[in-house]
Every structure is written in C-alpha cells, then in structure tokens.
Design an enzyme around this catalytic site. Structure first.
Site, PDB file in Angstrom:
ATOM      1  N   SER A 168       0.742  -1.155  -0.079  1.00  0.00           N
ATOM      2  CA  SER A 168      -0.014  -0.007   0.163  1.00  0.00           C
ATOM      3  C   SER A 168       0.822   1.350   0.036  1.00  0.00           C
ATOM      4  CB  SER A 168      -1.215   0.017   1.103  1.00  0.00           C
ATOM      5  OG  SER A 168      -0.372  -0.280   2.420  1.00  0.00           O
ATOM      6  N   HIS A 169       2.308   1.105   0.292  1.00  0.00           N
ATOM      7  CA  HIS A 169       3.133   2.372   0.018  1.00  0.00           C
ATOM      8  C   HIS A 169       4.221   2.430  -0.963  1.00  0.00           C
ATOM      9  CE1 HIS A 169       1.165   2.965   4.232  1.00  0.00           C
ATOM     10  NE2 HIS A 169       0.921   4.129   3.563  1.00  0.00           N
TER      11      HIS A 169
ATOM     12  N   GLU B 139      -5.058   0.177   2.636  1.00  0.00           N
ATOM     13  CA  GLU B 139      -5.740  -1.050   2.411  1.00  0.00           C
ATOM     14  C   GLU B 139      -6.934  -1.089   1.851  1.00  0.00           C
ATOM     15  OE1 GLU B 139      -4.005  -3.976   2.883  1.00  0.00           O
ATOM     16  OE2 GLU B 139      -2.214  -3.201   3.185  1.00  0.00           O
TER      17      GLU B 139
HETATM   18  P1  NDP Z   1      -0.667  -3.325  10.260  1.00  0.00           P
HETATM   19  O1  NDP Z   1      -1.916  -3.333  11.165  1.00  0.00           O
HETATM   20  O2  NDP Z   1      -0.669  -4.166   8.906  1.00  0.00           O
HETATM   21  O3  NDP Z   1       0.827  -3.622  11.105  1.00  0.00           O
HETATM   22  C1  NDP Z   1       0.952  -2.836  12.078  1.00  0.00           C
HETATM   23  C2  NDP Z   1       2.271  -3.372  13.003  1.00  0.00           C
HETATM   24  O4  NDP Z   1       1.842  -4.721  13.442  1.00  0.00           O
HETATM   25  C3  NDP Z   1       3.393  -3.605  11.826  1.00  0.00           C
HETATM   26  O5  NDP Z   1       4.633  -3.265  12.565  1.00  0.00           O
HETATM   27  C4  NDP Z   1       3.383  -5.270  11.718  1.00  0.00           C
HETATM   28  O6  NDP Z   1       4.519  -5.767  11.466  1.00  0.00           O
HETATM   29  C5  NDP Z   1       3.186  -5.501  13.226  1.00  0.00           C
HETATM   30  N1  NDP Z   1       2.188  -6.858  13.293  1.00  0.00           N
HETATM   31  C6  NDP Z   1       1.112  -7.279  12.335  1.00  0.00           C
HETATM   32  N2  NDP Z   1       0.685  -8.469  12.708  1.00  0.00           N
HETATM   33  C7  NDP Z   1       1.592  -8.880  13.836  1.00  0.00           C
HETATM   34  C8  NDP Z   1       1.804 -10.135  14.759  1.00  0.00           C
HETATM   35  N3  NDP Z   1       0.748 -11.006  14.514  1.00  0.00           N
HETATM   36  N4  NDP Z   1       2.489  -9.995  15.630  1.00  0.00           N
HETATM   37  C9  NDP Z   1       3.292  -9.177  15.954  1.00  0.00           C
HETATM   38  N5  NDP Z   1       3.165  -7.572  14.976  1.00  0.00           N
HETATM   39  C10 NDP Z   1       2.247  -7.808  14.015  1.00  0.00           C
HETATM   40  O7  NDP Z   1      -0.629  -1.912   9.708  1.00  0.00           O
HETATM   41  P2  NDP Z   1      -1.732  -0.567   9.592  1.00  0.00           P
HETATM   42  O8  NDP Z   1      -2.663  -1.169   8.575  1.00  0.00           O
HETATM   43  O9  NDP Z   1      -1.945  -0.144  10.865  1.00  0.00           O
HETATM   44  O10 NDP Z   1      -0.592   0.579   8.731  1.00  0.00           O
HETATM   45  C11 NDP Z   1       0.009   0.207   7.643  1.00  0.00           C
HETATM   46  C12 NDP Z   1       0.847   1.339   7.168  1.00  0.00           C
HETATM   47  O11 NDP Z   1       0.415   2.466   6.877  1.00  0.00           O
HETATM   48  C13 NDP Z   1       2.071   1.698   8.325  1.00  0.00           C
HETATM   49  O12 NDP Z   1       3.191   1.698   7.927  1.00  0.00           O
HETATM   50  C14 NDP Z   1       1.737   3.148   8.635  1.00  0.00           C
HETATM   51  O13 NDP Z   1       2.563   4.043   8.899  1.00  0.00           O
HETATM   52  C15 NDP Z   1       1.143   3.494   7.318  1.00  0.00           C
HETATM   53  N6  NDP Z   1       0.131   4.724   7.121  1.00  0.00           N
HETATM   54  C16 NDP Z   1       0.632   5.828   6.760  1.00  0.00           C
HETATM   55  C17 NDP Z   1      -0.190   6.919   6.523  1.00  0.00           C
HETATM   56  C18 NDP Z   1       0.459   8.335   6.021  1.00  0.00           C
HETATM   57  O14 NDP Z   1      -0.438   9.253   6.024  1.00  0.00           O
HETATM   58  N7  NDP Z   1       1.747   8.487   5.750  1.00  0.00           N
HETATM   59  C19 NDP Z   1      -1.440   7.070   7.420  1.00  0.00           C
HETATM   60  C20 NDP Z   1      -1.718   5.865   7.837  1.00  0.00           C
HETATM   61  C21 NDP Z   1      -0.898   4.631   8.027  1.00  0.00           C
HETATM   62  P3  NDP Z   1       5.081  -6.271   9.867  1.00  0.00           P
HETATM   63  O15 NDP Z   1       5.314  -5.323   9.204  1.00  0.00           O
HETATM   64  O16 NDP Z   1       5.977  -7.298  10.420  1.00  0.00           O
HETATM   65  O17 NDP Z   1       3.626  -6.995   9.541  1.00  0.00           O
END
Ligand code: NDP
Length: 346
Positions: free
Chosen positions: A51-52, A192
C-alpha cells in the site's frame, strides 16, 4: 526487464526505483526529491508493503501535476533548542526532509540523550518504519507520529475527524535488524481499503462505517463513510495524541485542517511529522547499551517461545530476504499507469 505473469508484471527493485524516479522527474521533481521518494517507494515494495509502493506513484505525480507539491523544494534544517531540530520541507515531499532530519536527530540524541525532530510543510505519503528503523540501526530508540486527512470518526461519532494517524516505534538489536512496529491508529490503513476496492474484495468487520454510521464491509461505502479507530476509544485516544504532537505542538495542522486545505488531486495533504530519538546508553549510569539490549532479547525470546507469536517487522524482514532476488509483482494495470507516467511529459 519487466516480465508479464498473467495479470501481474514482475519487476526488479532497480526497475521499481527507475520507473518511480523517472516519473517524478518527468513531472517536475528535482533529482534529489525524486531519488528520495523513489527510495521510499522501493523500500516499501522490497518489504512487501504494497500500500506504500508503486501503488502510490500516481498520487505523488498527481500532486506534482496539480502544482500542489513543489517538486524542486529545498528543505531547510534549523535548531530550535539544544535537543530539538526542525526541517521545513518548503512544500515538498517528506522523504528528503526525513533523510536530512533523521541525521540531525541522531546526532542530537547522542549528544543530549534524547532529542526531537519536527518536520513541517511536508507531504508524507508513506509508512513510518523507514525513518524509525534508520535511527534504530544506529543504536537509538525511535518514535514517529504523522497526521493525515480526516478519515476516522472519534469513538462514538460517525463523521471523519482524525487522520489514520500512524505511529511507529523502533528498538535496536545487537547483530539483528531493529524491531519496529508501525501502525495506524485506525483499524486499517486507508490504502488497504483502497486496495480492497481496487481488487473488488470486501473489507473485514470493524474497519469502517458507511456515511449513515452503519457498519460496512463494502470498501466503496467505507471510503465514503468513516474509518474506525482500532480498539474503540483506546485507538481514538492514540489518534488524538498524534494530532496534538504532529499538529498543534510543532505548529502544523490537524487532520481536519489538512483536509480543508487539500485540493484532492489523489496525493497526500500537507501536514507535519514529529519524531523522538533516545540514546539508551544515556538512560542508565555508566551504560554502554550492551546489558540493556541483551535484557530486551530475553523478552523477545519469551514472546517467541509461545506458539503463534512473531515479532513486529518479522514479516517485512522475511520479504526483504526474497525480493532482491525474486523481484516484486504489481497488477498490470498499475504497471501500465506507472509506465505511462514515466514516459509522458508534463
Ligand atoms: P498493520 O496492521 O498491517 O501492521 C501494524 C504493525 O503490526 C506492523 O508493524 C506489523 O509488522 C505488526 N504486526 C502485524 N501482525 C503482527 C503479529 N501477528 N504479531 C506482531 N506484530 C504484528 O499496519 P496498519 O494497517 O496499521 O498500517 C499500515 C501502514 O500504513 C503503516 O506503515 C503506517 O505507517 C502507514 N500509514 C501511513 C499514513 C500516512 O499518512 N503516511 C497514514 C496511515 C497509515 P509487520 O510489518 O512485520 O507485519
């Protein structure tokens, strides 16, 4: 060479960087701005953060085409206090100010033990793990906070107010890549939901409500309605904190103000980012960090001793092992769009 595989196109990471950089330069970005944004896009593809990745290129370029973002902006670094630095992005993308700002932040954190970075007047359209991971690779503990546009209803409300407001935390490890968690304060990142809409798939329960406030699994209705904070009011309070840190505290906008100011060209709104870096060796007397990092490893071992667990960022690091050799795939329609943008002039 890009290789077609059914409805997908396989690209090497170098090809991802080249297509992004070329497209940005063709539409007015300076070489430095294009390089740093292409680095951001390529690292997202490398780590399986679709998504990025290239998915965002049309939005970045849309904001150059509309004239909203200054493609050749020259960010300005200044010191606000002995442990506080600021980068004014000068109406440009966030990637170059982050490269400059995190270098200054690391230096200040080592000097002072703890330091902060404010980035203002910037267009952030990416994940936060790159900037926090960069600091933790240098032995620092790091936090990052960014607002967004109004997409998320406050707990109990039905109208978008907060941004999806991500925050990231990174912890250094001896001989291993840092542990980083990077998460939106909404139940999902907006990208997403957009990807679910593009792929014609329903979104999971509790991600969003429609414009009447009813729970929905329809991504289109969700995008027109409001996203929900994760964990109800608890996620809502994290979103509130991010608004205050990356908005009011550093003299930048709240998400609802960023929304009002935005021209809706498919790119990011202008807003701020706030970061903190801590030198762990300065948090114990006479410490060199070794004992603290070793102690942390015992916690990680305990976590992983339970079946079904993993550490945050392990998924990304697993992808990072593969993609330099195997390349990445993108939908053919996205590849065609990026190719067209990198070939056509302004
Ligand atoms: P996710 O819910 O996919 O993941 C959140 C974090 O949880 C990640 O670090 C992920 O690690 C970790 N994680 C996921 N599953 C597990 C697990 N089972 N056990 C332990 N850790 C886990 O992310 P979001 O959907 O909340 O966000 C996605 C991205 O979007 C982020 O990078 C965020 O910075 C970005 N974003 C950017 C915005 C902007 O305006 N620039 C606005 C909003 C979001 P892993 O990566 O290893 O899966």
């Amino acid at each position: 060479m890009a290789k077609q595989e059914g409805d997908l196109v396989r690209l090497s990471l170098d090809e991802v960087h080249a297509i992004a950089s070329k497209g940005l330069i063709r539409h007015g970005a300076s070489v430095e701005q294009a390089r740093t944004v292409a680095d951001t896009i390529t690292s997202a593809e490398r780590d399986g953060c679709k998504s990025h990745g290239l998915f965002r290129l049309p939005g970045y370029i849309g904001s150059l085409k509309s004239g909203k973002i200054t493609g050749d902006a020259v960010p300005v670094l200044s010191e606000l206090a002995p442990a506080v630095v600021k980068v004014d992005a000068a109406n440009g993308f966030a990637s170059l100010p982050l490269e400059m700002g995190t270098a200054a932040l690391a230096e200040k954190a080592r000097e002072q033990g703890i330091a902060a970075l404010a980035i203002t007047n910037s267009y952030h359209f990416a994940a936060l793990w790159p900037e926090t991971e960069r600091l933790a690779e240098q032995g620092l503990v790091a936090f990052a906070f960014v607002t967004a546009k109004s997409y998320v209803a406050p707990a109990g409300g039905i109208k978008p107010l907060y941004g999806t407001n991500p925050m990231a935390f990174a912890w250094p490890r001896e001989g291993k890549p840092p542990i980083v968690f990077d998460q939106a304060s909404s139940a999902s990142a907006r990208g997403e939901i957009m990807i679910h809409e593009r792929d014609g798939k329903p979104i999971p329960d509790d991600w969003a409500i429609d414009s009447e406030g009813n729970p929905t699994n329809d991504p289109t209705a969700a995008l027109a309605g409001a996203q929900l904070p994760f964990g109800g009011y608890k996620g809502g309070s994290i979103a509130l904190m991010v608004e205050l840190l990356a908005g009011a505290m550093i003299g930048d906008v709240f998400s609802f103000e960023a929304t009002a100011n935005d021209v809706r060209d498919g790119g990011p709104p202008k807003r701020g980012e706030f970061m903190i870096a801590i030198d762990p060796t300065r948090c114990v007397s006479g410490g060199n960090g070794v004992a603290q990092l070793a102690h942390a490893e015992t916690l990680f071992d305990e976590i992983l001793s339970q079946e079904g667990t993993r550490l945050p960022s392990d998924r990304r690091y697993a992808a990072r092992e593969k993609t330099p050799k195997e390349g990445i795939t993108v939908p053919r329609s996205l590849y065609d769009e990026c190719e067209m943008l990198s070939s056509a002039g302004v």
